[in-house]
Structure formats: structure tokens, C-alpha cells
Design a protein around this motif. Structure first.
Motif, PDB file in Angstrom:
ATOM      1  N   TRP A 324      35.537  79.353  34.232  1.00  0.00           N
ATOM      2  CA  TRP A 324      35.646  78.096  34.994  1.00  0.00           C
ATOM      3  C   TRP A 324      36.791  78.258  35.979  1.00  0.00           C
ATOM      4  O   TRP A 324      37.720  79.044  35.742  1.00  0.00           O
ATOM      5  CB  TRP A 324      35.924  76.930  34.040  1.00  0.00           C
ATOM      6  N   MET A 325      36.726  77.544  37.086  1.00  0.00           N
ATOM      7  CA  MET A 325      37.823  77.571  38.053  1.00  0.00           C
ATOM      8  C   MET A 325      37.998  76.181  38.645  1.00  0.00           C
ATOM      9  O   MET A 325      37.011  75.470  38.894  1.00  0.00           O
ATOM     10  CB  MET A 325      37.526  78.574  39.183  1.00  0.00           C
ATOM     11  N   HIS A 326      39.246  75.796  38.856  1.00  0.00           N
ATOM     12  CA  HIS A 326      39.547  74.524  39.502  1.00  0.00           C
ATOM     13  C   HIS A 326      38.839  74.460  40.850  1.00  0.00           C
ATOM     14  O   HIS A 326      38.775  75.442  41.592  1.00  0.00           O
ATOM     15  CB  HIS A 326      41.065  74.411  39.691  1.00  0.00           C
ATOM     16  N   ASP A 344      30.643  89.157  52.992  1.00  0.00           N
ATOM     17  CA  ASP A 344      29.451  88.321  52.870  1.00  0.00           C
ATOM     18  C   ASP A 344      29.587  87.323  51.720  1.00  0.00           C
ATOM     19  O   ASP A 344      29.945  87.688  50.598  1.00  0.00           O
ATOM     20  CB  ASP A 344      28.245  89.232  52.625  1.00  0.00           C
ATOM     21  N   TRP A 345      29.275  86.058  52.014  1.00  0.00           N
ATOM     22  CA  TRP A 345      29.385  85.010  51.007  1.00  0.00           C
ATOM     23  C   TRP A 345      28.515  85.287  49.784  1.00  0.00           C
ATOM     24  O   TRP A 345      28.833  84.853  48.672  1.00  0.00           O
ATOM     25  CB  TRP A 345      29.013  83.652  51.599  1.00  0.00           C
ATOM     26  N   ARG A 346      27.416  86.023  49.949  1.00  0.00           N
ATOM     27  CA  ARG A 346      26.534  86.302  48.816  1.00  0.00           C
ATOM     28  C   ARG A 346      27.205  87.183  47.770  1.00  0.00           C
ATOM     29  O   ARG A 346      26.916  87.074  46.573  1.00  0.00           O
ATOM     30  CB  ARG A 346      25.225  86.920  49.320  1.00  0.00           C
ATOM     31  N   ALA A 347      28.115  88.064  48.224  1.00  0.00           N
ATOM     32  CA  ALA A 347      28.853  88.880  47.258  1.00  0.00           C
ATOM     33  C   ALA A 347      29.762  87.999  46.405  1.00  0.00           C
ATOM     34  O   ALA A 347      29.894  88.200  45.191  1.00  0.00           O
ATOM     35  CB  ALA A 347      29.668  89.948  47.985  1.00  0.00           C
ATOM     36  N   GLY A 348      30.405  87.025  47.022  1.00  0.00           N
ATOM     37  CA  GLY A 348      31.243  86.094  46.272  1.00  0.00           C
ATOM     38  C   GLY A 348      30.431  85.197  45.368  1.00  0.00           C
ATOM     39  O   GLY A 348      30.790  84.967  44.198  1.00  0.00           O
ATOM     40  N   GLN A 349      29.336  84.678  45.899  1.00  0.00           N
ATOM     41  CA  GLN A 349      28.451  83.837  45.099  1.00  0.00           C
ATOM     42  C   GLN A 349      27.983  84.568  43.845  1.00  0.00           C
ATOM     43  O   GLN A 349      27.978  84.014  42.740  1.00  0.00           O
ATOM     44  CB  GLN A 349      27.235  83.447  45.944  1.00  0.00           C
ATOM     45  N   ASP A 350      27.582  85.827  43.997  1.00  0.00           N
ATOM     46  CA  ASP A 350      27.067  86.575  42.864  1.00  0.00           C
ATOM     47  C   ASP A 350      28.147  86.827  41.817  1.00  0.00           C
ATOM     48  O   ASP A 350      27.869  86.849  40.609  1.00  0.00           O
ATOM     49  CB  ASP A 350      26.467  87.900  43.335  1.00  0.00           C
ATOM     50  N   TRP A 351      29.390  87.051  42.271  1.00  0.00           N
ATOM     51  CA  TRP A 351      30.487  87.227  41.317  1.00  0.00           C
ATOM     52  C   TRP A 351      30.737  85.936  40.553  1.00  0.00           C
ATOM     53  O   TRP A 351      30.951  85.951  39.327  1.00  0.00           O
ATOM     54  CB  TRP A 351      31.742  87.684  42.056  1.00  0.00           C
ATOM     55  N   PHE A 352      30.706  84.818  41.248  1.00  0.00           N
ATOM     56  CA  PHE A 352      30.845  83.536  40.571  1.00  0.00           C
ATOM     57  C   PHE A 352      29.698  83.330  39.577  1.00  0.00           C
ATOM     58  O   PHE A 352      29.912  82.814  38.476  1.00  0.00           O
ATOM     59  CB  PHE A 352      30.867  82.394  41.593  1.00  0.00           C
ATOM     60  N   ARG A 354      28.222  85.463  37.858  1.00  0.00           N
ATOM     61  CA  ARG A 354      28.452  86.246  36.644  1.00  0.00           C
ATOM     62  C   ARG A 354      29.380  85.515  35.682  1.00  0.00           C
ATOM     63  O   ARG A 354      29.164  85.544  34.461  1.00  0.00           O
ATOM     64  CB  ARG A 354      29.047  87.607  37.009  1.00  0.00           C
ATOM     65  N   TRP A 355      30.409  84.852  36.184  1.00  0.00           N
ATOM     66  CA  TRP A 355      31.467  84.328  35.323  1.00  0.00           C
ATOM     67  C   TRP A 355      31.366  82.829  35.031  1.00  0.00           C
ATOM     68  O   TRP A 355      31.741  82.386  33.946  1.00  0.00           O
ATOM     69  CB  TRP A 355      32.839  84.616  35.953  1.00  0.00           C
ATOM     70  N   LEU A 356      30.897  82.044  35.982  1.00  0.00           N
ATOM     71  CA  LEU A 356      30.956  80.590  35.832  1.00  0.00           C
ATOM     72  C   LEU A 356      29.960  80.087  34.790  1.00  0.00           C
ATOM     73  O   LEU A 356      28.758  80.311  34.912  1.00  0.00           O
ATOM     74  CB  LEU A 356      30.660  79.906  37.159  1.00  0.00           C
ATOM     75  N   ILE A 357      30.460  79.365  33.803  1.00  0.00           N
ATOM     76  CA  ILE A 357      29.562  78.724  32.851  1.00  0.00           C
ATOM     77  C   ILE A 357      28.760  77.641  33.552  1.00  0.00           C
ATOM     78  O   ILE A 357      27.581  77.429  33.244  1.00  0.00           O
ATOM     79  CB  ILE A 357      30.360  78.126  31.668  1.00  0.00           C
ATOM     80  N   ASP A 358      29.371  76.967  34.503  1.00  0.00           N
ATOM     81  CA  ASP A 358      28.656  75.907  35.219  1.00  0.00           C
ATOM     82  C   ASP A 358      27.861  76.438  36.411  1.00  0.00           C
ATOM     83  O   ASP A 358      27.311  75.659  37.188  1.00  0.00           O
ATOM     84  CB  ASP A 358      29.615  74.801  35.671  1.00  0.00           C
ATOM     85  N   GLY A 359      27.791  77.757  36.560  1.00  0.00           N
ATOM     86  CA  GLY A 359      27.123  78.332  37.715  1.00  0.00           C
ATOM     87  C   GLY A 359      25.637  78.003  37.743  1.00  0.00           C
ATOM     88  O   GLY A 359      24.895  78.374  36.837  1.00  0.00           O
ATOM     89  N   ASP A 360      25.202  77.269  38.749  1.00  0.00           N
ATOM     90  CA  ASP A 360      23.779  77.044  38.971  1.00  0.00           C
ATOM     91  C   ASP A 360      23.494  77.235  40.454  1.00  0.00           C
ATOM     92  O   ASP A 360      24.406  77.273  41.286  1.00  0.00           O
ATOM     93  CB  ASP A 360      23.325  75.672  38.475  1.00  0.00           C
ATOM     94  N   VAL A 361      22.241  77.378  40.806  1.00  0.00           N
ATOM     95  CA  VAL A 361      21.883  77.681  42.185  1.00  0.00           C
ATOM     96  C   VAL A 361      22.279  76.546  43.137  1.00  0.00           C
ATOM     97  O   VAL A 361      22.921  76.802  44.161  1.00  0.00           O
ATOM     98  CB  VAL A 361      20.382  78.017  42.297  1.00  0.00           C
ATOM     99  N   PRO A 362      21.914  75.286  42.877  1.00  0.00           N
ATOM    100  CA  PRO A 362      22.223  74.247  43.869  1.00  0.00           C
ATOM    101  C   PRO A 362      23.704  74.146  44.209  1.00  0.00           C
ATOM    102  O   PRO A 362      24.078  74.131  45.391  1.00  0.00           O
ATOM    103  CB  PRO A 362      21.696  72.970  43.210  1.00  0.00           C
ATOM    104  N   ASN A 363      24.566  74.082  43.198  1.00  0.00           N
ATOM    105  CA  ASN A 363      25.978  73.831  43.474  1.00  0.00           C
ATOM    106  C   ASN A 363      26.754  75.090  43.825  1.00  0.00           C
ATOM    107  O   ASN A 363      27.569  75.076  44.745  1.00  0.00           O
ATOM    108  CB  ASN A 363      26.618  73.123  42.278  1.00  0.00           C
TER     109      ASN A 363
END
Length: 444
Positions: A324-326, A344-352, A354-363
Motif C-alpha cells: 500500500w502507498m499513501h 513510460d507510465w505503463r512500466a510504473g503501472q505494472d510495478w504498482f 505487482r505490489w498494491l493490494i488495492d491494485g485494480d485496472v480502473p483506479n
């Protein structure tokens, strides 16, 4: 209806679960089902762990009501149809979702249900207001700007919450329909939150006691006056409608500001419904700048929290430690990657992802596109100066020192002084990465 199958997906709860409530009200027997689909598992060890914990809690709640959770492994559509046929079910119920994967799954499931002469009903429950419930002038398309969507969202009539079923009756022989739930996997983040509706409702109750301060304090990174409910909303351990209603009941500026954030969540769901390729394609192609792909070192430094910019590194290390991150740190870290390092933002998105428990496509995808200037931001060239952001939202440096242990002994706001960044090498902290943006703003 004699028997109905309720397919749980991202709605792992009993309270305000419209698909389950409708099945219990209209069918003599109900089969609660979850399918562990290999197509979705293995993308994030943190989310897999949280998912298994949430399923175990859901199973316990179902057992308290006389039922159980049927667990299958395989393709969701194939396994759902198999269970429905074995249970001699008349229909299948599930919550409507909007991602590309979810819509394809729903379309396939509908076709298979029709082929086997079963009904399929989709219910609300993943968002406060169903995507498409309000539309911009003309009645077609989706909102691309948040403010008019928020006005329409606030003025709309929300559905009524539904109570948890008191009893749920399985059909005879239900024990043969599925196997046991595996133990939770290990996960990657040692300080990750525990999944489940029970824990989510406990956290919501505690959060409502402190919600008054949210309007003034939600960006204060060290104090962390945020709800930390995002993972419970992402997996549906909490009903977003119930959370919004509970906040509105408390009232006041803090609650209003928090409800507005729930509206941002709904906003990106209706954006995704209108633009399902949000995770891979820019919403604003003109904003898809000439990204750099020639600096694996910079990407790795960003991923592991070794950019030499303390506020960024603190955020990235919090991500790995907690899953999780603030939210303010999410904006700052994403801006450094895209606007200053020009990666590229997609590289950052993909890293998030991997780690974010709340990671979903829309948000996750929607917010990454917003920061990168390819999405719904009305100011696509907006830039975040990480030093100024740190000085404003972590003025005493407490957030940085909490996660960047090399700087634990640096006094006060000195961790944010740009002329000191190069001096931190003697503490084992790296110098700042070279900026490839318009200017090295963190050195000014």
C-alpha cells in the motif's frame, strides 16, 4: 426458482451483496461459488494472499448461516457452468464488473448459460453508483472530466443497501460440488493488511471515529489520516455504497471530502466501462510522449526506492513493505517516473500492479494516466516538484525517516533540502538520478 448459483468475484462479503440477497430471496437453495482462476492468480503475491484471507472469512460467514463456500479451480466460466449443472441450478447471479477481462467473462458466461437453458443476472455492488447510471448531456458515452461527473453522481438516487441473509440453504449433495480452500500464500510485503469482511468492517468502524480530520489532514503523509480501506473496497470485502452511506451519516467536511474520494473511484470505473483498454492504451494519444526505454538502471532505482529523492524513495519502500502507498506519495512517485525521468507510465503501472493490494485496472491505470498526462487530467502538462511536495506534505521529514532508514538520523526537514541530497552519500544513500525532463526540479 429452485436453485441458484451465486458467483463471487470482487464482492467478497455478505452485507449489501445484491446478487446473494436476490438469490436467497428467489431461490429455495443457493450455491455460493468462487473460482480460483489461473488467469487472474499469480500476478501479485500480495493480492493473492489478501484474496485467500478474504475467501476464508467469507466461508466462515457463510457457515454461520448454514451454508458454505464452494471453491473450484480453473476457467471461471467453465467451472461455473459445471457447478450449475451439477447442482441442477436454474440460474446464475453475479455482480456486474467493467474491466475488459470481466466483460469478456460475463459475455462468455451469458452465452454458456443460455446454451444450457439457465438464466444469468448481473447485479450492482462493485461501485456506489453503477457505471452508466449517469451520463453526460446527450445520454451517451461517459464522463471524461471529474467535476461534472461528481455533480451528477451526488444528485443521483442511490439504491438501497440490502442486509446480510440470515440463513442460506445449500442444495442436497453440495459437499460434492467443490474442494477445500487452499491456505493463503506467503505474499511479498511483510506489513500487509489482513483481508476479509470482518477486518474491513472493524477498520471502517474505527475510521468513522476519525473521519472529521480527513478534509484537513488526508494529505499529511506522516500522520496518515486516511481510511486505508482501499483494499477492502477493491475486493468487495466492504460495500462501497455502505461505506459512502456510513460517511454521509457522520456528516461534516471530513466525511464530505471522503465521499468525494469514493466518487473518484466510481469515476474511473465508468471511464473504464467506456474505455476498456485503459491499462495499455493512452486515453489522450497526443499526450503519449516520446518515452525513454534506454535506462533500466533508472527504472530499477525507482522501483526499489533508490532514486536519491527521499520522498520518492520513502513512497516506493512503503509500497514494498505494506502493499500500500499513501495517495500523495503515489502522485509524487508517478510524476517523477513520467515527467522527470520520462519513463513510460505503463512500466510504473505494472510495478504498482505487482505490489498494491488495492491494485485494480480502473483506479491504478486511471490514476497513472492522469499523472502521465495521457488520461483525464484537464491539465495534462501538470508537473509535481517532489521537493516542494515533500516540504508541504511531510514538513518535518517524519514520513521519509520512517521508510528511508539511511536518513533516520538526519534532523527535521533537512531530509528535504535539495542542496543536501549529494551529502547523504556518506550515510549510504544514493545521489539523485539525472532528470531527463525539462529541468531537474528537485535540485532547485
Amino acid at each position: 426458482m429452485k436453485t441458484a448459483v451465486v458467483l463471487f468475484t470482487r464482492d467478497l462479503r455478505l452485507h449489501d451483496q445484491p446478487a446473494l440477497a436476490a438469490a436467497c430471496a428467489n431461490a429455495e437453495h443457493v450455491v455460493p461459488l468462487f473460482v480460483l482462476d489461473p488467469a487472474l492468480l499469480g500476478r501479485s503475491a500480495n493480492r493473492d494472499r489478501f484474496l485467500h484471507q478474504a475467501l476464508a472469512d467469507l466461508r466462515d460467514g457463510l457457515r454461520e448461516r448454514g451454508a458454505d463456500l464452494v471453491v473450484r479451480r480453473g476457467d471461471t466460466v467453465a467451472e461455473t457452468i459445471t457447478v450449475a449443472r451439477q447442482a441442477e441450478a436454474d440460474g446464475i447471479a453475479l455482480s456486474h464488473d467493467v474491466t475488459g477481462f470481466a466483460t469478456r467473462r460475463q459475455d462468455r458466461l451469458r452465452a454458456e448459460a443460455e446454451r444450457h437453458r439457465m438464466s444469468l443476472r448481473l447485479f450492482p455492488g462493485v461501485t456506489v453508483l453503477p457505471p452508466g447510471e449517469v451520463r453526460p448531456g446527450g445520454g451517451s458515452g461517459h464522463y471524461r472530466v471529474f467535476s461534472p461527473y461528481f455533480r451528477a453522481w451526488e444528485a443521483a438516487t442511490w439504491r438501497d443497501e440490502v442486509a446480510s441473509p440470515r440463513t442460506i440453504r445449500l442444495p442436497p449433495g453440495a459437499e460434492r460440488l467443490g474442494g477445500a480452500l487452499p491456505d493463503p500464500p506467503a505474499g511479498e510485503s511483510p506489513d500487509a493488511a489482513e483481508g476479509g469482511e470482518t477486518e474491513g468492517r472493524r477498520r471502517l468502524k474505527n475510521w468513522l471515529r476519525h473521519i472529521d480530520a480527513y478534509d484537513d489532514q488526508h494529505d499529511a503523509m506522516a500522520d496518515d489520516d486516511t481510511s486505508r480501506l482501499s483494499a477492502y473496497l477493491r475486493f468487495g470485502c466492504l460495500s462501497p455504497l455502505a461505506v459512502a452511506n456510513a460517511a454521509r451519516k457522520v456528516g461534516g467536511p471530513g466525511a464530505a471530502a471522503f465521499v468525494r474520494q469514493l466518487c473518484w473511484r466510481d469515476f474511473y470505473y465508468q471511464v473504464t466501462a467506456g474505455f476498456p483498454r485503459i491499462a495499455r492504451q493512452p486515453m489522450r494519444p497526443a499526450g503519449d510522449r516520446n518515452w525513454r526505454y534506454d535506462d533500466a538502471h533508472a527504472l530499477e532505482a525507482w522501483q526499489t526506492g533508490h532514486t536519491g529523492v527521499p520522498i520518492v524513495d520513502a513512497g516506493m519502500r512503503q509500497l514494498m513493505a505494506e502493499g500500500w502507498m499513501h495517495n500523495r506519495a503515489r502522485l509524487i512517485t508517478a510524476a517523477l517516473l513520467t515527467k522527470h525521468l520520462r519513463l513510460d507510465w505503463r512500466a510504473g503501472q505494472d510495478w504498482f500492479f505487482r505490489w498494491l493490494i488495492d491494485g485494480d485496472v480502473p483506479n491504478n491505470s486511471g490514476n497513472w494516466q492522469w499523472v502521465a498526462g495521457t488520461g483525464n487530467d484537464t491539465r495534462p502538462h501538470r508537473r509535481f516538484n517532489p521537493i516542494r511536495q515533500a516540504q508541504r506534505y511531510d514538513p518535518e521529514g517524519d514520513y521519509v525517516r520512517r521508510y528511508v532508514t539511511e536518513l533516520a538520523g538526519v534532523p527535521g526537514a533537512d531530509v528535504h533540502q535539495p542542496w543536501r541530497l549529494g551529502d547523504f552519500a556518506k550515510l549510504g544513500y544514493p545521489p539523485p538520478l539525472e532528470s531527463h525532463g525539462d529541468e531537474a526540479v528537485w535540485l532547485r
